[in-house]
Write an enzyme that holds these catalytic residues in place. Structure first.
Site, PDB file in Angstrom:
ATOM      1  N   LYS A 198      47.070  24.662  57.266  1.00  0.00           N
ATOM      2  CA  LYS A 198      46.045  25.676  57.304  1.00  0.00           C
ATOM      3  C   LYS A 198      46.651  27.072  57.301  1.00  0.00           C
ATOM      4  O   LYS A 198      45.984  28.053  56.977  1.00  0.00           O
ATOM      5  CB  LYS A 198      45.220  25.529  58.597  1.00  0.00           C
ATOM      6  CG  LYS A 198      44.434  24.280  58.713  1.00  0.00           C
ATOM      7  CD  LYS A 198      43.761  24.266  60.098  1.00  0.00           C
ATOM      8  CE  LYS A 198      43.205  22.887  60.371  1.00  0.00           C
ATOM      9  NZ  LYS A 198      42.741  22.788  61.774  1.00  0.00           N
ATOM     10  N   ASP A 224      60.730  28.333  58.301  1.00  0.00           N
ATOM     11  CA  ASP A 224      61.607  28.360  59.472  1.00  0.00           C
ATOM     12  C   ASP A 224      62.870  27.578  59.105  1.00  0.00           C
ATOM     13  O   ASP A 224      63.806  28.137  58.537  1.00  0.00           O
ATOM     14  CB  ASP A 224      60.841  27.762  60.654  1.00  0.00           C
ATOM     15  CG  ASP A 224      61.611  27.817  61.957  1.00  0.00           C
ATOM     16  OD1 ASP A 224      62.674  28.459  61.998  1.00  0.00           O
ATOM     17  OD2 ASP A 224      61.163  27.217  62.951  1.00  0.00           O
ATOM     18  N   LYS A 248      61.997  33.283  58.387  1.00  0.00           N
ATOM     19  CA  LYS A 248      62.735  33.599  59.614  1.00  0.00           C
ATOM     20  C   LYS A 248      64.223  33.644  59.313  1.00  0.00           C
ATOM     21  O   LYS A 248      64.792  32.649  58.817  1.00  0.00           O
ATOM     22  CB  LYS A 248      62.475  32.524  60.666  1.00  0.00           C
ATOM     23  CG  LYS A 248      61.130  32.660  61.307  1.00  0.00           C
ATOM     24  CD  LYS A 248      61.078  31.818  62.552  1.00  0.00           C
ATOM     25  CE  LYS A 248      59.653  31.559  62.917  1.00  0.00           C
ATOM     26  NZ  LYS A 248      59.536  30.628  64.045  1.00  0.00           N
ATOM     27  N   PHE A 260      58.907  32.905  67.590  1.00  0.00           N
ATOM     28  CA  PHE A 260      57.644  32.254  67.249  1.00  0.00           C
ATOM     29  C   PHE A 260      56.552  33.307  67.120  1.00  0.00           C
ATOM     30  O   PHE A 260      56.365  34.134  68.004  1.00  0.00           O
ATOM     31  CB  PHE A 260      57.272  31.217  68.317  1.00  0.00           C
ATOM     32  CG  PHE A 260      56.239  30.247  67.833  1.00  0.00           C
ATOM     33  CD1 PHE A 260      56.603  29.151  67.058  1.00  0.00           C
ATOM     34  CD2 PHE A 260      54.896  30.443  68.121  1.00  0.00           C
ATOM     35  CE1 PHE A 260      55.644  28.266  66.588  1.00  0.00           C
ATOM     36  CE2 PHE A 260      53.925  29.562  67.648  1.00  0.00           C
ATOM     37  CZ  PHE A 260      54.309  28.471  66.882  1.00  0.00           C
TER      38      PHE A 260
HETATM   39  P1  5GP Z   1      59.950  24.495  58.732  1.00  0.00           P
HETATM   40  O1  5GP Z   1      59.821  23.128  58.122  1.00  0.00           O
HETATM   41  O2  5GP Z   1      60.351  25.548  57.722  1.00  0.00           O
HETATM   42  O3  5GP Z   1      60.861  24.494  59.932  1.00  0.00           O
HETATM   43  O4  5GP Z   1      58.551  24.869  59.347  1.00  0.00           O
HETATM   44  C1  5GP Z   1      57.509  25.286  58.580  1.00  0.00           C
HETATM   45  C2  5GP Z   1      56.183  25.154  59.281  1.00  0.00           C
HETATM   46  O5  5GP Z   1      56.308  25.260  60.717  1.00  0.00           O
HETATM   47  C3  5GP Z   1      55.296  26.306  58.869  1.00  0.00           C
HETATM   48  O6  5GP Z   1      54.573  25.998  57.697  1.00  0.00           O
HETATM   49  C4  5GP Z   1      54.425  26.492  60.099  1.00  0.00           C
HETATM   50  O7  5GP Z   1      53.334  25.591  60.031  1.00  0.00           O
HETATM   51  C5  5GP Z   1      55.308  26.091  61.241  1.00  0.00           C
HETATM   52  N1  5GP Z   1      55.962  27.273  61.844  1.00  0.00           N
HETATM   53  C6  5GP Z   1      57.265  27.615  61.726  1.00  0.00           C
HETATM   54  N2  5GP Z   1      57.515  28.745  62.397  1.00  0.00           N
HETATM   55  C7  5GP Z   1      56.336  29.149  62.952  1.00  0.00           C
HETATM   56  C8  5GP Z   1      55.948  30.270  63.767  1.00  0.00           C
HETATM   57  O8  5GP Z   1      56.729  31.167  64.138  1.00  0.00           O
HETATM   58  N3  5GP Z   1      54.641  30.326  64.126  1.00  0.00           N
HETATM   59  C9  5GP Z   1      53.722  29.378  63.759  1.00  0.00           C
HETATM   60  N4  5GP Z   1      52.474  29.548  64.191  1.00  0.00           N
HETATM   61  N5  5GP Z   1      54.063  28.311  62.985  1.00  0.00           N
HETATM   62  C10 5GP Z   1      55.349  28.199  62.589  1.00  0.00           C
END
Ligand code: 5GP
Length: 184
Positions: A47, A107, A135, A156
């Site tokens: 979402k 992330d 990030k 975060f």
């Molecule tokens: P990744 O697989 O790149 O570690 O994580 C991606 C997903 O984690 C993003 O699409 C999001 O849903 C969630 N996410 C990662 N960092 C954050 C953050 O700082 N805040 C929020 N609300 N969701 C995050």
């Protein structure tokens, strides 16, 4: 002063609404130029990307089409494991389409690297990724991010579509979250 400012769980503004607006317009203009001769299919990752998707789409002055998919990544509340489950798949057939994936935040990069592989297997004519936030210093997987809104520090954040347990998606700025993050 808004009612958000009384929330003790919200920290500093990381990207304010006006800076978001200006950058989204810039990205839209750039994408309109790039995709001038091949209108793209925007694939929003729900979402979190829904507000970015709707603002970005209106900033691209081309006859674009949309589809959305929803993914859930297994992991704790703040870290993703890279194991991704497709909760809602696309309706569109991607074969021969110029696909632009619109993502909220990268992330570790594990979610996007899984998604890229999954979508490439559907034989689009092209596939690029537009992420609003990246990030810094956190990526474990190499993801070719062609379009990025902002690089932010590895904390975060919530707002502009991003939540904690479904809250704060309608916060107009992107802010650091100082509360405890529920483990899912
Ligand atoms: P990744 O697989 O790149 O570690 O994580 C991606 C997903 O984690 C993003 O699409 C999001 O849903 C969630 N996410 C990662 N960092 C954050 C953050 O700082 N805040 C929020 N609300 N969701 C995050």
């Amino acid at each position: 002063m808004s009612s958000w400012d009384a929330d003790p769980d919200l920290g500093d503004v990381v990207v304010d609404r006006e800076t978001l607006r200006v950058r989204v317009q810039e990205l839209g203009a750039e994408l309109a130029e790039v995709y001038r001769d091949r209108p793209p299919l925007l694939v929003g990752v729900l979402k979190g990307a829904f507000i970015f998707l709707s603002d970005l789409a209106r900033a691209i002055e081309l006859p674009i089409e949309f589809d959305v998919m929803a993914v859930a990544s297994y992991g704790s509340g703040t870290t993703s494991s890279g194991v991704v489950r497709i909760v809602k798949d696309l309706d569109a057939d991607l074969t021969g389409r110029h696909v632009l994936v619109v993502e909220d935040i990268v992330d570790s990069g594990l979610t996007l690297s899984y998604l890229r592989r999954n979508l490439l297997a559907r034989r689009p004519a092209s596939l690029d990724i537009c992420a609003l936030l990246v990030k810094d210093g956190r990526q474990q997987a190499t993801v070719d991010l062609r379009y990025v809104g902002f690089h932010i520090p590895p904390e975060f954040v919530v707002g502009y579509g991003l939540d904690v347990a479904e809250r704060y998606r309608n916060l107009p700025d992107i802010r650091a979250y100082r509360g405890s993050v529920p483990v899912d």
